[in-house]
Design a protein around this motif. Sequence first.
Motif, PDB file in Angstrom:
ATOM      1  N   TYR A 204      -9.841  40.539 -30.556  1.00 37.71           N
ATOM      2  CA  TYR A 204     -11.162  39.971 -30.283  1.00 37.71           C
ATOM      3  C   TYR A 204     -12.290  40.545 -31.350  1.00 37.71           C
ATOM      4  CZ  TYR A 204     -12.037  44.061 -27.342  1.00 37.71           C
ATOM      5  OH  TYR A 204     -12.280  45.434 -26.803  1.00 37.71           O
TER       6      TYR A 204
ATOM      7  N   ILE B  29     -16.854  41.214 -31.454  1.00 39.74           N
ATOM      8  CA  ILE B  29     -18.165  40.926 -30.793  1.00 39.74           C
ATOM      9  C   ILE B  29     -19.030  40.766 -31.916  1.00 39.74           C
ATOM     10  CG2 ILE B  29     -19.749  41.811 -29.054  1.00 39.74           C
ATOM     11  CD1 ILE B  29     -17.652  43.183 -27.885  1.00 39.74           C
TER      12      ILE B  29
ATOM     13  N   MET C 140     -14.205  43.916 -22.410  1.00 36.21           N
ATOM     14  CA  MET C 140     -15.315  43.636 -22.780  1.00 36.21           C
ATOM     15  C   MET C 140     -16.593  43.367 -22.041  1.00 36.21           C
ATOM     16  SD  MET C 140     -13.857  40.329 -24.941  1.00 36.21           S
ATOM     17  CE  MET C 140     -15.318  39.701 -25.871  1.00 36.21           C
TER      18      MET C 140
ATOM     19  N   GLY D 171     -18.673  37.627 -27.481  1.00 34.61           N
ATOM     20  CA  GLY D 171     -17.560  38.045 -27.633  1.00 34.61           C
ATOM     21  C   GLY D 171     -16.551  36.825 -28.051  1.00 34.61           C
TER      22      GLY D 171
ATOM     23  N   ALA E  26     -20.252  42.320 -24.125  1.00 36.86           N
ATOM     24  CA  ALA E  26     -20.430  40.887 -24.573  1.00 36.86           C
ATOM     25  C   ALA E  26     -21.328  40.356 -23.577  1.00 36.86           C
ATOM     26  CB  ALA E  26     -19.274  40.019 -24.900  1.00 36.86           C
TER      27      ALA E  26
END
Lengths: 60, 518
Positions: B151, B153, B199, B162, B203
Amino acid sequence: MKVYVNDKPVQLLPGTTVRHALVREGRLEELERGKKVYDEWGNELGQDGALSEGVKIIIR
Amino acid sequence: MKRRTSALLPLLLGIALPFFCAPANPIHAGTLDLRILHVNDFHGFAEAYQPLDSREPLGGLAYLAGKVNALRREKPTLLLAAGDMIQGNNWANLSRGASVIEAMNAMRFDAMVLGNHEFDFGQEELNKRLSEAAFPVLGANVERLDRLKPYVIREIGGVRVGIIGIVTEETPVATHPRNVSGLAFLSAAETVEKKLAEMKNRADIVIVLSHIGHAADRALAEKVKGIDVIVGGHSHTRVLKPVRIGDTLIVQAWEHGKALGVLDLAIRKGKVVGHDGRLEEVKPIPGSEDRAMLPLVEKYRQRMDAILGVRLGEAKIDLDGENVRRKETNLGNLVADILRETAKADAAIINGGTIRTSIGRGEIRVKDVYSVLPFDNYVVAIALTGKAIAEALEHGVSGIEEGAGRFPQVAGLTFAYSRSAPKGSRIREISIAGKPLDPEREYSVATNDFLAVGGDGYRSFAEAVKSSKTFSAVGGALMAEKVLYSDSGRWLRDVVVEYIREKGTIAPGTERRITERP
């Protein structure tokens, strides 16, 4: 992989597409006559769209 | 003058200080009107084309880019790609996807998730494409492909966005096994749950960039809470308006760059409080294109033309594609032999209608093979009983009077038939590897995907697949036991191109594989 074309169960190879389902059912030519393919929620599908187990498609 | 400035200073500071000195702007923190532009399943369609069910041409990379440019000017924007971008059309395939990555770099994509077809050129080529990409390529549920990120961000206007990427778990059966050797494809839902936990507090909003298909996107939204938006691909679904499942919005933008997805999000205090979404059709309207993209499209089109003109080898004799619907021909034998060899099968059966033209004696160029095999077919092998093979051949010769495309071209087997006999009982003896066909024995039979699903009325292959039990294969994806070979990422014409390039000189003959009896 079993999918449904207008409620009819159709067995297909894993990894195949909407186009394969139409060929299997002999209905590919219907697209040339203006018909389209939709999913069970009414979204139009492209012919190369991936199918997965249990997916329902509708030609209309 | 000086006095006036000094007098105004406390007033000016009083207005300005709250905006410039506050640590995180208590009024506007986490506030943003964000636009997400998205495409999926582009498959290298750089030039506009007229789909079978459309009355006008759609798509075109330069026109897609022009639309992106116009919409991007209006507000902060993320441009996302939901997979299957680099493989499909010749414009992409003949550069092994490099053309698409160059275009995506020029369009300044913010992120892309891998699709199953990104693996079709093999891992070495994929790693090259990943190294060329100027944007992060995501795949949180793909293990052991080091260049992928799970991923990213991005902070935009004080909002932390995110973006998690997930790929279909069925990738191992949607491409050739060699392309995913050593890799693992984990559960998309479990992966997203895990990454959401990672996350947390990092995020404000979370987008899942997904290549698992629309039905699976809906199931994901139902199962996993905490996803704000799923930008989907894989099923080529034309989602005209965002779908809401719980607190999750789901979008997808059809296929081939025929539409651009537009999703506007109102984000207040780090939460999505409003949205408006639509698909904008991409049409090749003069003046709407990004003119900077035209040279890039043209550059790779010229390279494509150059590759199509490349000399592969030489045919010592004429290769007959004219008579493939009524008798054995040397070109039919060549193509069937290549299918059989590729799939390492006992036999091969294709429909003569697959072959569309002949190649004259002399030089063979790539474009000659592409003219012979214009359809996007790939090699499949199915386990068929001798009885099913006999039924397939019986069907194949049942339309000879009409010159039907189902007339078979074969390899690894011989058969005789009688045209004067009634349809359904024309086949006489059949041999495989020089021995009479055993109706009970199972043989591996190579064909193309068209016949494998019942195209041209060939039911034997489809019935065999139907009788298949399924079992768990690589990565947990389900594979039918009767399917012995399937390489959907490599068109048959490209397999034939490679074969002729390797052999250099070819002179296939006819050898009484198919004999007509009175």
